[in-house]
Scaffold this active site. Structure first.
Site, mmCIF file in Angstrom:
data_model
loop_
_atom_site.group_PDB
_atom_site.id
_atom_site.type_symbol
_atom_site.label_atom_id
_atom_site.label_comp_id
_atom_site.label_asym_id
_atom_site.label_seq_id
_atom_site.Cartn_x
_atom_site.Cartn_y
_atom_site.Cartn_z
ATOM 1 N N TYR A 136 0.677 -0.854 0.440
ATOM 2 C CA TYR A 136 -0.289 0.277 0.008
ATOM 3 C C TYR A 136 0.945 1.129 -0.117
ATOM 4 O O TYR A 136 1.342 1.634 0.934
ATOM 5 C CB TYR A 136 -0.822 0.004 1.356
ATOM 6 C CG TYR A 136 -1.836 0.836 1.460
ATOM 7 C CD1 TYR A 136 -2.362 1.879 0.623
ATOM 8 C CD2 TYR A 136 -2.786 1.180 2.504
ATOM 9 C CE1 TYR A 136 -3.344 3.155 0.525
ATOM 10 C CE2 TYR A 136 -3.591 2.205 2.308
ATOM 11 C CZ TYR A 136 -3.730 2.946 0.928
ATOM 12 O OH TYR A 136 -4.972 3.742 1.625
ATOM 13 N N LYS A 164 -0.746 -1.325 -4.332
ATOM 14 C CA LYS A 164 -2.001 -0.387 -4.806
ATOM 15 C C LYS A 164 -1.328 1.025 -4.677
ATOM 16 O O LYS A 164 -0.992 1.451 -3.387
ATOM 17 C CB LYS A 164 -3.105 -0.222 -3.243
ATOM 18 C CG LYS A 164 -4.010 0.977 -2.890
ATOM 19 C CD LYS A 164 -4.770 1.060 -1.795
ATOM 20 C CE LYS A 164 -6.166 2.556 -2.144
ATOM 21 N NZ LYS A 164 -6.263 2.786 -1.430
#
Length: 302
Positions: A136, A164
């Site tokens: 992330y 992400k």
């Protein structure tokens, strides 16, 4: 797990008395999947992971695991902190739920390690995790940007299957990465406002909080870019981008929860401190933008 398509990172709805509303959470998850999402993310930033206690986190995963069993859709769960040892424990605990297909693990925040330290953090996690990892990357929260070289190094770690990319721009580093994508490493658009451009340069999918709303259209945006239908994708993306900007005018998920409450989909718009309830004018602006995005079936002419 092969990453791709639209993922909806679920809010954690609360009852009027402040408890986790498991019924509303399950309905949000089922709605997202029924409208075309490939999967759901539990306990991400949108889910207010930092302000939930251990029992509440378990309750959220239990709900989402049940949805996963019933639907077969992908389930990703947020886990990890700024401390590597604690992150190892958090990721290891996901083994309790065989339905969890991957862990969404943030780059360590606050400590601001070097890029080499970030790589070693994920190397330790990947060596000890029982589930695949998704990095992330959200530098406006973590304070740490990552170069293309570091992203490639992370992509080469065993068990790291994607990222992400929640950078507030399509920057030179991600363009470099997408120009020669590492095999077996999926880039998912993670900033709603710039999701369209990142999909245009080859992202495999997206993790978008604003896709709680008009989920079918966001799913079609992802599918259109993947099919090479740029004109259709652009037509669909423009109003969704304006909606996303309105939903993020205050810290996520304050405005989104208020809109979901206005729709009658959650019983309370409440967020927990240190977040504050969204300002009425901000909510009104988001609802106005939402009204500009048609609901229901998408016209084949687009």
């Amino acid at each position: 797990m092969e990453l791709g398509g639209l993922f909806v990172p679920l809010v954690t709805p609360f009852t009027p008395d402040g408890e986790v509303d498991a019924v509303a959470l399950e309905q949000l998850a089922r709605d997202a999947l029924a409208e075309g999402a490939a999967g759901i993310v539990a306990l991400g930033t949108t889910g207010e992971l930092a302000v939930l206690d251990d029992a509440e986190r378990v309750a959220v995963i239990d709900v989402c695991a049940r949805v996963r069993r019933d639907t077969g859709a992908a389930l990703v769960v947020g886990a990890g902190t700024s401390a590597t040892a604690r992150s190892v424990t958090a990721v290891a605990e996901l083994a309790r739920w065989p339905e969890v297909e991957a862990a969404l693990v943030p780059v360590p925040a606050f400590a601001r390690p070097t890029e080499a330290g970030v790589v070693e953090h994920f190397r330790e996690l990947s060596a000890r995790s029982t589930v695949p990892l998704i990095v992330y990357h959200v530098p406006h929260r973590t304070g740490r940007t990552l170069t293309a070289a570091t992203l490639r190094e992370l992509a080469g770690l065993p068990g790291v299957i994607g990222m992400k990319h929640a950078v507030q721009a399509v920057d030179a580093d991600v363009v470099d990465l997408m120009s020669d994508p590492p095999p077996g490493f999926a880039v998912l658009a993670g900033d709603d406002v710039v999701a369209g451009p990142l999909l245009a340069v080859g992202a495999a999918g997206a993790v978008l909080a604003s896709a709680h709303l008009r989920t079918q259209r966001w799913a079609e945006v992802v599918a259109s870019w993947q099919a090479g239908n740029a004109e259709r994708a652009r037509d669909l993306t423009r109003p969704l981008t304006r909606l996303a900007a309105a939903l993020f005018a205050e810290p996520n998920p304050c405005v989104l929860k208020a809109v979901l409450h206005e729709q009658g989909r959650i019983a309370s718009p409440a967020v927990r401190l240190p977040l504050l309830a969204a300002q009425p004018r901000t909510v009104a602006a988001a609802l106005a933008r939402l009204s500009e995005v048609p609901a229901g079936r998408i016209s084949a002419r687009l």
